[in-house]
Scaffold this motif. Sequence first.
Motif, mmCIF file in Angstrom:
data_model
loop_
_atom_site.group_PDB
_atom_site.id
_atom_site.type_symbol
_atom_site.label_atom_id
_atom_site.label_comp_id
_atom_site.label_asym_id
_atom_site.label_seq_id
_atom_site.Cartn_x
_atom_site.Cartn_y
_atom_site.Cartn_z
ATOM 1 N N LYS A 1 -18.188 12.422 -4.704
ATOM 2 C CA LYS A 1 -19.242 13.178 -4.204
ATOM 3 C C LYS A 1 -19.286 14.478 -4.787
ATOM 4 C CE LYS A 1 -20.167 10.807 0.257
ATOM 5 N NZ LYS A 1 -19.923 10.953 1.609
ATOM 6 N N ASN A 2 -18.149 14.818 -5.216
ATOM 7 C CA ASN A 2 -17.875 16.269 -5.744
ATOM 8 C C ASN A 2 -17.871 16.193 -7.389
ATOM 9 O OD1 ASN A 2 -17.472 18.205 -3.467
ATOM 10 N ND2 ASN A 2 -16.307 16.859 -2.909
ATOM 11 N N GLY A 3 -18.119 15.058 -7.868
ATOM 12 C CA GLY A 3 -18.065 15.030 -9.362
ATOM 13 C C GLY A 3 -16.760 14.952 -9.859
ATOM 14 N N ILE A 4 -15.805 14.850 -9.321
ATOM 15 C CA ILE A 4 -14.418 15.245 -9.845
ATOM 16 C C ILE A 4 -14.105 13.899 -10.808
ATOM 17 C CG2 ILE A 4 -12.121 15.393 -9.448
ATOM 18 C CD1 ILE A 4 -12.684 17.153 -7.118
ATOM 19 N N ILE A 5 -14.427 12.504 -10.257
ATOM 20 C CA ILE A 5 -14.487 11.501 -10.514
ATOM 21 C C ILE A 5 -15.706 10.667 -10.930
ATOM 22 C CG2 ILE A 5 -11.948 11.227 -10.296
ATOM 23 C CD1 ILE A 5 -12.913 8.999 -8.083
ATOM 24 N N PRO A 6 -15.945 9.617 -11.706
ATOM 25 C CA PRO A 6 -17.288 9.095 -11.863
ATOM 26 C C PRO A 6 -17.679 8.501 -10.308
ATOM 27 C CG PRO A 6 -16.278 8.906 -13.686
ATOM 28 C CD PRO A 6 -15.301 9.565 -12.771
ATOM 29 N N PRO A 7 -19.036 8.328 -9.902
ATOM 30 C CA PRO A 7 -19.409 7.648 -8.847
ATOM 31 C C PRO A 7 -19.037 6.202 -8.773
ATOM 32 C CG PRO A 7 -20.897 8.996 -9.420
ATOM 33 C CD PRO A 7 -20.046 9.014 -10.412
ATOM 34 N N LEU A 8 -19.119 5.570 -9.914
ATOM 35 C CA LEU A 8 -18.370 3.988 -9.880
ATOM 36 C C LEU A 8 -17.108 3.776 -9.728
ATOM 37 C CD1 LEU A 8 -19.416 1.238 -11.046
ATOM 38 C CD2 LEU A 8 -18.543 1.824 -13.312
ATOM 39 N N ILE A 9 -16.261 4.671 -10.258
ATOM 40 C CA ILE A 9 -14.909 4.747 -10.188
ATOM 41 C C ILE A 9 -14.558 4.902 -8.416
ATOM 42 C CG2 ILE A 9 -12.456 5.316 -10.544
ATOM 43 C CD1 ILE A 9 -13.441 5.975 -13.174
ATOM 44 N N ALA A 10 -15.312 6.026 -8.100
ATOM 45 C CA ALA A 10 -14.994 6.401 -6.744
ATOM 46 C C ALA A 10 -15.333 5.545 -5.514
ATOM 47 C CB ALA A 10 -15.754 7.660 -6.529
ATOM 48 N N GLY A 11 -16.425 4.606 -5.983
ATOM 49 C CA GLY A 11 -17.057 3.790 -4.815
ATOM 50 C C GLY A 11 -16.286 2.369 -4.778
ATOM 51 N N LEU A 12 -15.990 1.895 -6.091
ATOM 52 C CA LEU A 12 -15.306 0.537 -6.189
ATOM 53 C C LEU A 12 -13.979 0.359 -6.158
ATOM 54 C CD1 LEU A 12 -18.041 -0.905 -8.888
ATOM 55 C CD2 LEU A 12 -18.241 -1.078 -6.409
ATOM 56 N N THR A 13 -13.335 1.444 -6.755
ATOM 57 C CA THR A 13 -11.759 1.299 -7.131
ATOM 58 C C THR A 13 -10.854 0.968 -5.780
ATOM 59 O OG1 THR A 13 -11.880 2.759 -9.005
ATOM 60 C CG2 THR A 13 -9.976 2.489 -7.985
ATOM 61 N N PRO A 14 -11.035 1.617 -4.650
ATOM 62 C CA PRO A 14 -10.114 1.168 -3.565
ATOM 63 C C PRO A 14 -10.311 -0.280 -3.172
ATOM 64 C CG PRO A 14 -11.069 3.334 -3.228
ATOM 65 C CD PRO A 14 -12.052 2.855 -4.468
#
Length: 434
Positions: free
Chosen positions: A404-417
């Motif tokens: 959400k803060n743009g530190i990592i791409p949203p795709l990685i942030a949402g799916l990776t865990p």
Amino acid sequence: MKYRDLKLLPRRWFPLWTLDGYVLREFLIKYSILMMVFVILFVLSDVYRVISSFLEARASTQDILLYLAYKLPGNIRFILPISMLLGCMWTMAAFGKNMEVTAMRASGVSLTRCGGSIFLMGLIVTAVNIYFNEGLVADTERKAELLYDKAADRRRSVKNLLAYSSSDRQRRWLFKTFVGGNVQQHVTLKTFWTEEMITQLVGKPGEAGYEKRIRNIFGAESSKILALSSERQQEEIRKNLLGRKIDIYAKTTSHRNKTGMWTFKDGTFVSYDRNDETRFAASRGTSTLHSDLPFDELRLSKKTTPETPEDILNAIKEKDELPTLVIWDIIRKNPKLPDRIKNIYMTVFYFRLAFPWACLLAVFLGIPLATKNERTGSLLAIITAVVMIVAYIVIAQIFQVLGKNGIIPPLIAGLTPTIAFILCGAGRLLSNRS
């Protein structure tokens, strides 16, 4: 050499009706118990949170029960993966403690195949969770809010002095009191003159009240306009009004979902002068061209005002509450969204896509972890499951904040865990095949 004639027991896959039925029955018993316990806990939480408001408003028992029923699907979507993990580990740990897993594997049934019926249930529960997230929950949550507003008279869906700006910055809506639904009271639309507005608010030569409206709008310039031919009058009016700022106020405003048309009734409008240009953008077009002029009804098509009450309501909702289809529609309709806002929407979008698969993740993690040590019993398995749940939630939340803060791409942030935990469980299953 003496073992040369011995044959290795072949792996057993399908069909294993007796084994699958036994494993499924044991799993469903434990899963049902966990679901019932969690549902009761969530219902008690809802009761504790709202019961005082309902009692103060003297709401009926039927309204209270109906509200709790509407809230239940939203709670169940979070209960499903947690219950799946705990139920899976409880079942397999119980099998391990009784040496049943050892017996199955000694008979040529792999660890993966032992939990075949649980994997199938994981897929079914995942499908149910997707339906809850994308379809049922949004509808029931809205009904719960409306019922709470009506029964407890707290009007949570009412937003006072709400302002909404269109993505193209051509329209700004001001609501004295915004309520859920297609009919609003005391609405101001700050926008620019269009052909539709000219046709309805000014009219054409020969129509009743046309000359009076021209004089009211253009003042001293009206004599020059009225002296022209009918065709030239229309050209001059369009030349002067198109693109000029206008404020439209209506006591009642309604929207038709089928046609997308907004209807403004019993209102007034005021135009702004173009000649007060300054080097300060905020001060441009702030001098009125004329005083407020009344109108009975103004209809604006979807092309002029494409926003819907649902769009406005979704814009003020918490991003985490929106279904993925709604988020995607917002992104599609607003291509010029600031990166900061877009990162929030897209991170939530990808996380919402991944979250229902946490039910399948629970099976991938539960089976190998529960059978790691068959003599430790169910208690350690349940403790391990709780630790894994907490770890997954914490890691997922951290990734969401980063996305959400743009530190990592949203795709990685949402799916990776979710993907990482599923791969981790799959890896443990493969390593335990022998």
